[in-house]
Write a protein that holds these residues in place. Structure first.
Motif, short mmCIF file in Angstrom:
data_model
loop_
_atom_site.label_atom_id
_atom_site.label_comp_id
_atom_site.label_asym_id
_atom_site.label_seq_id
_atom_site.Cartn_x
_atom_site.Cartn_y
_atom_site.Cartn_z
N ARG A 133 0.83 -1.21 0.00
CA ARG A 133 0.00 0.00 0.00
C ARG A 133 0.87 1.25 0.00
O ARG A 133 0.59 2.21 -0.74
CB ARG A 133 -0.92 -0.02 1.24
CG ARG A 133 -1.78 1.22 1.39
CD ARG A 133 -2.68 1.43 0.19
NE ARG A 133 -3.47 2.65 0.32
CZ ARG A 133 -3.88 3.38 -0.72
NH1 ARG A 133 -3.57 3.02 -1.96
NH2 ARG A 133 -4.59 4.47 -0.53
N LEU A 134 1.91 1.27 0.81
CA LEU A 134 2.80 2.43 0.83
C LEU A 134 3.45 2.63 -0.53
O LEU A 134 3.55 3.77 -1.02
CB LEU A 134 3.88 2.24 1.90
CG LEU A 134 4.86 3.40 2.06
CD1 LEU A 134 4.17 4.61 2.68
CD2 LEU A 134 6.07 2.99 2.90
N ASP A 135 3.90 1.55 -1.14
CA ASP A 135 4.52 1.63 -2.46
C ASP A 135 3.56 2.26 -3.47
O ASP A 135 3.96 3.08 -4.30
CB ASP A 135 4.92 0.23 -2.90
CG ASP A 135 5.64 0.19 -4.24
OD1 ASP A 135 6.69 0.82 -4.36
OD2 ASP A 135 5.12 -0.47 -5.16
N GLU A 136 2.29 1.91 -3.39
CA GLU A 136 1.29 2.46 -4.32
C GLU A 136 1.13 3.96 -4.15
O GLU A 136 1.12 4.71 -5.13
CB GLU A 136 -0.06 1.76 -4.10
CG GLU A 136 -0.08 0.30 -4.53
CD GLU A 136 -1.37 -0.39 -4.11
OE1 GLU A 136 -2.15 0.20 -3.31
OE2 GLU A 136 -1.60 -1.52 -4.57
N VAL A 137 1.01 4.41 -2.91
CA VAL A 137 0.72 5.84 -2.70
C VAL A 137 1.96 6.71 -2.91
O VAL A 137 1.84 7.91 -3.22
CB VAL A 137 0.10 6.10 -1.31
CG1 VAL A 137 -1.20 5.32 -1.15
CG2 VAL A 137 1.08 5.79 -0.19
N LEU A 138 3.16 6.12 -2.75
CA LEU A 138 4.38 6.91 -2.94
C LEU A 138 4.90 6.87 -4.37
O LEU A 138 5.78 7.67 -4.72
CB LEU A 138 5.48 6.41 -2.00
CG LEU A 138 5.27 6.55 -0.50
CD1 LEU A 138 6.55 6.22 0.25
CD2 LEU A 138 4.78 7.94 -0.13
N ALA A 139 4.37 5.98 -5.20
CA ALA A 139 4.89 5.83 -6.56
C ALA A 139 4.98 7.14 -7.34
O ALA A 139 5.97 7.37 -8.06
CB ALA A 139 4.06 4.79 -7.32
#
Length: 377
Positions: free
Chosen positions: A202-208
């Motif tokens: 989830r973090l990876d998705e929002v920081l992409a």
């Protein structure tokens, strides 16, 4: 030349104790190592004395043969305390070797690939969920010449209290940092092993959209296969390895494809002798090295020599909040300019710690950590 003494020195600096180790010889040469383990530093000090006793009366020449003898001297080996003690002794022997031969340590490692070493501002954006604060800090890092800095955009408490809110605020903080830093500065995300694989995705998705240069230790380091599965699920590179203590532990991680950047620590992974092997092992998987460097002047300078001498170097951690004091505690100061350290040319490490300056920072027991593990939901 014979080794005549081994001394330890402890100093409280900022958030932990620096443990410095000096090996002296009968010809007046001395070598410096460091084993500033966050936490059980007194246990490391005892281990330095116990293992170091085997060096007394020995010729210091040949750090690697001393490493093998100490590593295999007792049946029980490994672990953070033993490997940190071994690392400090090993670093001090490399320093003596360079001084004895009149060459910098990077020459002993095969020669420098570069005359400057790129560094990033570590522990830079920490403990804030205010986007404006992150924006200003990012601008300041760029003003100081750094091409990258580390950002810790969430806490254990925040994740436990409101998982969705903490991830959303982390995205706001990193968005503001990206705006302040501009498009070309690298932002390294410190996760401190706080996430579950689900939360890391989830973090990876929002920081992409903000292009993090890496996610550092998103989950606990012990399970290399779990880390490898997570790396397959993430767009951002995983950086890890600061708590891995030998090439044997790195082998499992690299074979599994568990990361895209490795972060060995010269103080804790057995010193220069073992970490140069870890770097060579990583090179066979085409994985770059970003040395973990949380310590004082000896750790920093030894990491600089390693970074100069390995072909797969990426970037060196540098504790920016401590830089001004650490430079003053180094004789001569470590030379920084526009995001780079100069590679030293003096014999050995090229510096010694200023014990007089450090004397007014006596040892303190390490306060217990308030973290209580990872967020597993």
């Amino acid at each position: 030349m014979k080794i005549t003494g081994i001394e330890t020195f402890k100093f409280w600096v900022d958030w932990c104790n620096w443990l410095l180790v000096r090996i002296t010889t009968d010809e007046g040469l001395c070598g410096w190592g460091e084993a500033s383990l966050h936490g059980a530093v007194e246990s490391v000090e005892v281990a330095v004395r116990e293992y170091g006793a085997q060096l007394i009366g020995q010729d210091p020449a040949g750090p690697e043969q001393h490493w093998h003898r100490l590593y295999n001297s007792w049946r029980w080996r490994g672990g953070a305390v033993f490997m940190s003690a071994l690392g400090a002794l090993d670093l001090a022997l490399w320093d003596i070797e360079g001084k004895r031969l009149g060459v910098p340590v990077h020459r002993l490692l095969g020669g420098a690939h570069r005359d400057k070493v790129r560094v990033y501002a570590s522990h830079w954006i920490v403990g804030t969920d205010a986007p404006q604060t992150a924006h200003e800090a990012a601008r300041e890092a760029v003003r100081r010449g750094f091409s990258g800095f580390k950002c810790s955009p969430f806490t254990f408490e925040g994740l436990r209290e409101n998982e969705a809110g903490a991830i959303s605020r982390a995205a706001d903080v990193v968005a503001a940092a990206r705006d302040g830093a501009g498009p070309d500065t690298e932002i390294f995300i410190e996760c401190s092993e706080l996430l579950s694989p689900r939360l890391a995705v989830r973090l990876d998705e929002v920081l992409a959209p903000y292009r993090p240069a890496w996610l550092e230790e998103p989950v606990p380091f012990e399970n290399a296969r779990a880390m490898a599965q997570l790396q397959r699920d993430l767009r951002a590179p995983i950086a890890t390895g600061e708590r891995l203590l030998s090439r044997h532990e790195y082998r499992e991680l690299l074979e599994a494809g568990g990361c895209r950047i490795v972060q060995p620590d010269l103080m804790h992974a057995g010193g220069m002798t073992e970490v140069r092997r870890i770097a060579a092992l990583a090179e066979t998987w085409y994985v770059p090295v970003a040395p973990h460097n949380p310590g004082g002047p000896i750790c920093t300078m030894a990491s600089l020599h390693l970074a100069a001498a390995i072909p797969n170097f990426f970037i060196l951690e540098q504790m920016e909040p401590q830089r001004e004091f650490r430079d003053r505690a180094s004789l001569p100061p470590i030379r920084y300019e526009a995001g780079y350290f100069d590679v030293p040319q003096a014999p050995g490490w090229g510096i010694e710690p200023d014990l007089k300056l450090l004397a007014d920072r006596p040892f303190r027991p390490q306060p217990p950590s308030n973290r209580r593990g990872s967020v597993w939901r």
